[in-house]
Design a protein around this motif. Structure first.
Motif, PDB file in Angstrom:
ATOM      1  N   VAL A  39       0.838  -1.201   0.000  1.00 39.43           N
ATOM      2  CA  VAL A  39       0.000   0.000   0.000  1.00 39.43           C
ATOM      3  C   VAL A  39       0.872   1.250   0.000  1.00 39.43           C
ATOM      4  CG1 VAL A  39      -1.639   1.345   1.364  1.00 39.43           C
ATOM      5  CG2 VAL A  39      -1.995  -1.111   1.079  1.00 39.43           C
ATOM      6  N   ILE A  40       1.879   1.276   0.873  1.00 40.87           N
ATOM      7  CA  ILE A  40       2.753   2.454   0.951  1.00 40.87           C
ATOM      8  C   ILE A  40       3.590   2.588  -0.317  1.00 40.87           C
ATOM      9  CG2 ILE A  40       4.649   3.518   2.222  1.00 40.87           C
ATOM     10  CD1 ILE A  40       3.600   2.102   4.741  1.00 40.87           C
ATOM     11  N   SER A  41       4.132   1.470  -0.801  1.00 41.17           N
ATOM     12  CA  SER A  41       4.984   1.520  -1.994  1.00 41.17           C
ATOM     13  C   SER A  41       4.216   2.017  -3.206  1.00 41.17           C
ATOM     14  CB  SER A  41       5.568   0.130  -2.279  1.00 41.17           C
ATOM     15  OG  SER A  41       6.402  -0.308  -1.234  1.00 41.17           O
ATOM     16  N   PHE A  42       3.006   1.497  -3.390  1.00 39.15           N
ATOM     17  CA  PHE A  42       2.229   1.921  -4.556  1.00 39.15           C
ATOM     18  C   PHE A  42       1.779   3.371  -4.402  1.00 39.15           C
ATOM     19  CE2 PHE A  42      -1.689   1.719  -7.280  1.00 39.15           C
ATOM     20  CZ  PHE A  42      -1.000   1.557  -8.475  1.00 39.15           C
ATOM     21  N   VAL A 113       7.236  -2.652  12.172  1.00 38.26           N
ATOM     22  CA  VAL A 113       7.334  -1.283  11.639  1.00 38.26           C
ATOM     23  C   VAL A 113       8.663  -1.089  10.919  1.00 38.26           C
ATOM     24  CG1 VAL A 113       7.491   1.157  12.276  1.00 38.26           C
ATOM     25  CG2 VAL A 113       5.764  -0.305  13.347  1.00 38.26           C
ATOM     26  N   MET A 114       9.744  -1.576  11.521  1.00 32.91           N
ATOM     27  CA  MET A 114      11.064  -1.403  10.915  1.00 32.91           C
ATOM     28  C   MET A 114      11.182  -2.169   9.602  1.00 32.91           C
ATOM     29  SD  MET A 114      13.829  -1.252  14.007  1.00 32.91           S
ATOM     30  CE  MET A 114      13.392  -2.876  14.628  1.00 32.91           C
ATOM     31  N   MET A 115      10.639  -3.387   9.548  1.00 38.60           N
ATOM     32  CA  MET A 115      10.690  -4.145   8.309  1.00 38.60           C
ATOM     33  C   MET A 115       9.899  -3.437   7.208  1.00 38.60           C
ATOM     34  SD  MET A 115      12.705  -6.607   8.620  1.00 38.60           S
ATOM     35  CE  MET A 115      12.371  -7.069   6.926  1.00 38.60           C
ATOM     36  N   THR A 116       8.791  -2.795   7.596  1.00 42.06           N
ATOM     37  CA  THR A 116       8.021  -2.023   6.617  1.00 42.06           C
ATOM     38  C   THR A 116       8.854  -0.872   6.073  1.00 42.06           C
ATOM     39  OG1 THR A 116       5.964  -2.577   7.774  1.00 42.06           O
ATOM     40  CG2 THR A 116       5.894  -0.725   6.238  1.00 42.06           C
ATOM     41  N   TRP A 117       9.545  -0.173   6.966  1.00 48.72           N
ATOM     42  CA  TRP A 117      10.358   0.973   6.555  1.00 48.72           C
ATOM     43  C   TRP A 117      11.530   0.537   5.681  1.00 48.72           C
ATOM     44  CZ3 TRP A 117      14.855   3.268   9.624  1.00 48.72           C
ATOM     45  CH2 TRP A 117      15.337   4.411   8.985  1.00 48.72           C
ATOM     46  N   VAL A 118      12.227  -0.514   6.097  1.00 48.46           N
ATOM     47  CA  VAL A 118      13.418  -0.960   5.377  1.00 48.46           C
ATOM     48  C   VAL A 118      13.060  -1.460   3.980  1.00 48.46           C
ATOM     49  CG1 VAL A 118      15.228  -2.721   5.345  1.00 48.46           C
ATOM     50  CG2 VAL A 118      14.722  -1.501   7.455  1.00 48.46           C
ATOM     51  N   THR A 119      11.932  -2.151   3.841  1.00 40.02           N
ATOM     52  CA  THR A 119      11.613  -2.839   2.594  1.00 40.02           C
ATOM     53  C   THR A 119      10.795  -1.994   1.638  1.00 40.02           C
ATOM     54  OG1 THR A 119      11.474  -4.815   3.999  1.00 40.02           O
ATOM     55  CG2 THR A 119      10.836  -5.078   1.716  1.00 40.02           C
ATOM     56  N   THR A 120      10.122  -0.967   2.133  1.00 39.83           N
ATOM     57  CA  THR A 120       9.244  -0.165   1.279  1.00 39.83           C
ATOM     58  C   THR A 120       9.994   0.446   0.100  1.00 39.83           C
ATOM     59  OG1 THR A 120       7.656   0.350   3.030  1.00 39.83           O
ATOM     60  CG2 THR A 120       7.805   1.900   1.207  1.00 39.83           C
ATOM     61  N   GLY A 121      11.185   0.968   0.334  1.00 36.92           N
ATOM     62  CA  GLY A 121      11.945   1.599  -0.746  1.00 36.92           C
ATOM     63  C   GLY A 121      12.300   0.631  -1.857  1.00 36.92           C
ATOM     64  N   TYR A 122      12.593  -0.609  -1.496  1.00 41.49           N
ATOM     65  CA  TYR A 122      12.947  -1.626  -2.482  1.00 41.49           C
ATOM     66  C   TYR A 122      11.783  -1.883  -3.437  1.00 41.49           C
ATOM     67  CZ  TYR A 122      14.153  -6.274  -4.282  1.00 41.49           C
ATOM     68  OH  TYR A 122      14.397  -7.351  -5.092  1.00 41.49           O
ATOM     69  N   PHE A 123      10.596  -2.095  -2.874  1.00 42.49           N
ATOM     70  CA  PHE A 123       9.441  -2.391  -3.718  1.00 42.49           C
ATOM     71  C   PHE A 123       8.911  -1.135  -4.422  1.00 42.49           C
ATOM     72  CE2 PHE A 123       9.377  -6.083  -0.869  1.00 42.49           C
ATOM     73  CZ  PHE A 123       9.365  -7.093  -1.819  1.00 42.49           C
ATOM     74  N   THR A 124       9.116   0.023  -3.816  1.00 46.58           N
ATOM     75  CA  THR A 124       8.752   1.262  -4.507  1.00 46.58           C
ATOM     76  C   THR A 124       9.560   1.417  -5.784  1.00 46.58           C
ATOM     77  OG1 THR A 124       8.189   2.355  -2.405  1.00 46.58           O
ATOM     78  CG2 THR A 124       8.625   3.777  -4.300  1.00 46.58           C
ATOM     79  N   THR A 125      10.850   1.094  -5.712  1.00 47.31           N
ATOM     80  CA  THR A 125      11.714   1.196  -6.886  1.00 47.31           C
ATOM     81  C   THR A 125      11.245   0.255  -7.991  1.00 47.31           C
ATOM     82  OG1 THR A 125      13.601   1.754  -5.463  1.00 47.31           O
ATOM     83  CG2 THR A 125      14.087   1.023  -7.693  1.00 47.31           C
ATOM     84  N   ILE A 126      10.864  -0.967  -7.613  1.00 49.67           N
ATOM     85  CA  ILE A 126      10.400  -1.934  -8.613  1.00 49.67           C
ATOM     86  C   ILE A 126       9.079  -1.469  -9.239  1.00 49.67           C
ATOM     87  CG2 ILE A 126       9.636  -4.309  -8.978  1.00 49.67           C
ATOM     88  CD1 ILE A 126      11.493  -5.179  -6.766  1.00 49.67           C
ATOM     89  N   LEU A 127       8.148  -1.013  -8.395  1.00 49.04           N
ATOM     90  CA  LEU A 127       6.851  -0.567  -8.921  1.00 49.04           C
ATOM     91  C   LEU A 127       6.996   0.681  -9.786  1.00 49.04           C
ATOM     92  CD1 LEU A 127       4.583  -1.113  -5.780  1.00 49.04           C
ATOM     93  CD2 LEU A 127       4.644  -2.474  -7.865  1.00 49.04           C
ATOM     94  N   MET A 128       7.910   1.572  -9.408  1.00 53.73           N
ATOM     95  CA  MET A 128       8.120   2.768 -10.232  1.00 53.73           C
ATOM     96  C   MET A 128       8.670   2.393 -11.598  1.00 53.73           C
ATOM     97  SD  MET A 128       9.587   5.622  -7.546  1.00 53.73           S
ATOM     98  CE  MET A 128       9.642   6.890  -8.809  1.00 53.73           C
ATOM     99  N   ALA A 129       9.545   1.382 -11.629  1.00 57.19           N
ATOM    100  CA  ALA A 129      10.061   0.927 -12.920  1.00 57.19           C
ATOM    101  C   ALA A 129       8.927   0.361 -13.774  1.00 57.19           C
ATOM    102  CB  ALA A 129      11.149  -0.123 -12.698  1.00 57.19           C
ATOM    103  N   GLY A 130       7.979  -0.346 -13.118  1.00 58.19           N
ATOM    104  CA  GLY A 130       6.845  -0.880 -13.859  1.00 58.19           C
ATOM    105  C   GLY A 130       5.937   0.210 -14.396  1.00 58.19           C
ATOM    106  N   VAL A 131       5.711   1.243 -13.595  1.00 60.58           N
ATOM    107  CA  VAL A 131       4.848   2.351 -14.044  1.00 60.58           C
ATOM    108  C   VAL A 131       5.547   3.164 -15.134  1.00 60.58           C
ATOM    109  CG1 VAL A 131       3.758   4.507 -13.319  1.00 60.58           C
ATOM    110  CG2 VAL A 131       3.582   2.473 -11.872  1.00 60.58           C
TER     111      VAL A 131
END
Length: 251
Positions: A39-42, A113-131
């Motif tokens: 949700v946060i990444s997208f 909470v920390m795992m959400t913070w650490v991992t969000t940037g990784y999946f945001t980068t992948i989703l941004m590449a897809g968009v």
């Protein structure tokens, strides 16, 4: 002497409250943290898509994923200890009795909470590449047809990035079952030398069971735990591939 026990190790696991608790924590990381991450990444992907300085923002968001999990666990221990950064900032705002962050009951929510913070940037980068790979003329057609932002999201962005979502879901499923370092290091910052059982996942349970220092390590039970983790990942990945399967869209 070795003795064949058949399914004895698996029966033992399902009667072990500690394993069941560890398995439940693994599912919490998998589903609750996974939903929060996507949700946060997208959301960040949509916000940063047309924003000036998006490359710099993407780098800043991705940076926490570059930090080694062991180092991040150590830093988190310093940040959340009674005299750490968080409590110092709260004191500035007049909060003189902050929560006991490192208590056994609060540790696992903090880890989530920390795992959400650490991992969000990784999946945001992948989703941004897809968009980013969506051709601009799709958006131009939407504008000419009078489509609003929600319709553009529903009929253009989501269908054309669905395969990217599927890939991210598989990657997170595999990663979530293997989470170990941050729990071991951050959980051990309580001073007990070992993370409290309230924070254990199946990965931690497997390690402790196999290398707990007993005269006769329970390798059989640890192996059974690892096999069940593998089975969980395999079943979920197969389900994800089936549920998220869509007709290929070429553009």
């Amino acid at each position: 002497p070795m003795e064949f026990v058949g399914f004895g190790n698996y029966i033992r696991l399902f009667s072990d409250k500690l394993f069941l608790q560890s398995f439940g924590n693994t599912l919490l990381l998998l589903f609750v943290v996974g939903i929060a991450i996507f949700v946060i990444s997208f959301g960040l992907t949509l916000v940063l898509r047309d924003m000036a300085g998006r490359k710099i923002a993407r780098s800043v968001i991705f940076f926490p994923h570059l930090v080694n999990a062991m180092i991040f666990g150590v830093l988190a221990g310093f940040i959340f200890n009674p005299g750490g950064l968080v409590n110092s900032l709260l004191a500035v705002f007049g909060v003189n009795e902050p929560p006991a962050w490192l208590s056994h009951d609060n540790l696992f929510p903090l880890i989530m909470v920390m795992m959400t913070w650490v991992t969000t940037g990784y999946f945001t980068t992948i989703l941004m590449a897809g968009v980013d790979r969506i051709p601009p003329y799709y958006y131009e057609d939407c504008a000419l047809a009078g489509a609003n932002a929600f319709q553009r999201l529903r009929y253009v962005i989501l269908p054309l990035t669905w395969d990217v979502f599927g890939t991210c879901a598989v990657l997170w499923t595999i990663s979530s079952v293997k989470i170990f370092e941050i729990i071991w290091v951050f959980g051990g910052s309580t001073g007990a030398g070992m993370p409290p059982t309230q924070t254990w996942t199946t990965a931690v349970y497997t390690y402790v069971t196999a290398f707990s220092g007993e005269s006769v390590p329970a390798y059989g039970a640890a192996t059974a735990s690892a096999v069940l983790s593998l089975a969980l990942v395999s079943v979920l990945v197969l389900l994800l591939r089936r549920v998220m399967k869509r007709d290929a869209v070429e553009f």
